[in-house]
Write a protein that holds these residues in place. Sequence first.
Motif, mmCIF file in Angstrom:
data_model
loop_
_atom_site.group_PDB
_atom_site.id
_atom_site.type_symbol
_atom_site.label_atom_id
_atom_site.label_comp_id
_atom_site.label_asym_id
_atom_site.label_seq_id
_atom_site.Cartn_x
_atom_site.Cartn_y
_atom_site.Cartn_z
ATOM 1 N N LYS A 64 0.283 -0.747 0.016
ATOM 2 C CA LYS A 64 -0.060 -0.442 0.060
ATOM 3 C C LYS A 64 0.941 0.747 -0.374
ATOM 4 N N ALA A 65 0.554 2.140 -0.698
ATOM 5 C CA ALA A 65 1.482 3.315 -1.073
ATOM 6 C C ALA A 65 0.349 4.681 0.060
ATOM 7 N N PHE A 66 1.452 5.720 0.039
ATOM 8 C CA PHE A 66 0.901 7.199 0.763
ATOM 9 C C PHE A 66 0.247 6.362 2.745
ATOM 10 N N VAL A 67 0.415 5.938 2.545
ATOM 11 C CA VAL A 67 0.274 5.923 4.082
ATOM 12 C C VAL A 67 1.753 6.073 5.060
ATOM 13 N N ASN A 68 1.210 6.282 6.329
ATOM 14 C CA ASN A 68 2.385 7.245 7.085
ATOM 15 C C ASN A 68 3.291 6.261 7.651
ATOM 16 N N VAL A 69 4.330 5.345 7.371
ATOM 17 C CA VAL A 69 4.671 4.610 7.887
ATOM 18 C C VAL A 69 5.733 5.062 8.873
ATOM 19 N N SER A 70 5.929 5.771 9.057
ATOM 20 C CA SER A 70 7.265 7.008 9.692
ATOM 21 C C SER A 70 6.954 5.941 11.450
ATOM 22 N N GLN A 71 6.700 5.651 12.077
ATOM 23 C CA GLN A 71 5.902 5.020 12.915
ATOM 24 C C GLN A 71 6.397 3.670 13.255
ATOM 25 N N ILE A 72 6.347 2.496 12.969
ATOM 26 C CA ILE A 72 6.265 1.148 12.817
ATOM 27 C C ILE A 72 6.843 0.771 14.406
ATOM 28 N N ASP A 73 5.398 -0.102 15.077
ATOM 29 C CA ASP A 73 5.897 -1.127 16.354
ATOM 30 C C ASP A 73 5.866 -1.657 16.197
ATOM 31 N N LEU A 74 7.200 -2.425 16.596
ATOM 32 C CA LEU A 74 6.921 -4.087 16.137
ATOM 33 C C LEU A 74 7.691 -5.192 17.843
ATOM 34 N N HIS A 75 6.817 -4.194 18.950
ATOM 35 C CA HIS A 75 6.729 -5.007 19.920
ATOM 36 C C HIS A 75 6.202 -5.927 19.928
ATOM 37 N N THR A 76 6.328 -7.483 21.135
ATOM 38 C CA THR A 76 4.803 -8.061 20.867
ATOM 39 C C THR A 76 5.290 -8.704 22.379
ATOM 40 N N GLU A 77 3.955 -8.435 22.730
ATOM 41 C CA GLU A 77 3.358 -9.373 24.358
ATOM 42 C C GLU A 77 3.887 -10.324 24.751
ATOM 43 N N LEU A 78 4.189 -10.911 24.925
ATOM 44 C CA LEU A 78 3.992 -12.670 25.153
ATOM 45 C C LEU A 78 4.081 -12.957 26.442
ATOM 46 N N TYR A 79 2.819 -14.062 27.314
ATOM 47 C CA TYR A 79 3.040 -15.213 28.364
ATOM 48 C C TYR A 79 3.369 -13.319 29.196
ATOM 49 N N GLY A 80 3.124 -11.776 28.737
ATOM 50 C CA GLY A 80 2.928 -11.191 30.162
ATOM 51 C C GLY A 80 4.998 -10.424 29.703
ATOM 52 N N LYS A 81 5.216 -11.252 29.151
ATOM 53 C CA LYS A 81 6.733 -9.595 29.186
ATOM 54 C C LYS A 81 6.646 -9.166 27.715
#
Length: 335
Positions: A64-81
């Motif tokens: 997809k084009a023309f989407v603001n992706v300046s801030q991408i969050d890859l954090h993932t919570e797994l079993y409370g961490k």
Amino acid sequence: MKGWLQQRWSRKKLARIHNLHDVERLAKRALPRPIFGYIDHVAEDGRTQRANLTAFDDYRFMPKAFVNVSQIDLHTELYGKRYAVPFGIAPMGISALSTYQGDLVLARAAAQRNIPMIMSGSSLVPMEDVAKVEGADWFQAYLPGTPEGIEALLERTKRAGFKKLVVTLDYPVPPNPDNFRRSGFSSPLEPTLRLAIDGLVRPGWLCNTFLRTLWKQGMPHFENNHAERGAPVISRQAARDFSGRRHFDWGYLDLVRRLWPDTLIVKGADFVFGGRPFNYAAAVAGQAGVEHIADLLQREVERNMALLGLTSLSQLNRSCLYQPSTGEVTPAVTT
């Protein structure tokens, strides 16, 4: 001076690793054929592996084009961490034969990059040593063949400090060892002429991993299959340590659930654990190599997210995929 030279040599190696194919090629040169063959091993004629790979050919991403992706969050919570990315280091047995104290190398790299690392039950470093590394609280158990053995192993695992238990249910008997034999690998590990020659032509592995291990720790043992220390890697007893599971059924998992008070993992679909690339990287460049591969994968995931026009992993769904065989976008589904 020695430390500076090692760092410079490590940086030169890392500069040659641009993707996972590169690190596999370098590891193949660095490791004796039997050790590389163990890591690279697939069952039988590799049909399942090929099917897994070709399944990806059935789909394409929908950019997809023309989407603001300046801030991408890859954090993932797994079993409370909360982890930095949605992937971690899978359990890899006998990684201490790939690089010196391999389990500790993997655990320390995982801690530096805030990703989980699952310690293998068929490892050669005592679980108590690995559990001292910050964040190293995942342990994969090959359940012993008796309820008493299971209880003793789980008690040891709890005392060591692990909080997450991964139970392996993959097979009741070991797979066909033909591919192992072709590469020269065997369990127990046999000190053959072929292994000796392979070691001599790879002085880096011979001195920095094998001889260093013998000098400082002695002959490697399977440390964590049972409550007590297991057999040496060259002992005939080693093969029997992995047998005797034909009678397992779901009742044994009920037993584990009763005995284990913390998180119990059989299989999960919200996270991906990879083994071979991290093991190859450890063999090539130690902890720096493992961290380098984690960085490569993180950048790849982030780049793909940007191209898909996504800023959060929660936005991923089947509508991001295109199926060439049908010419249709795969509809989004809620699970």
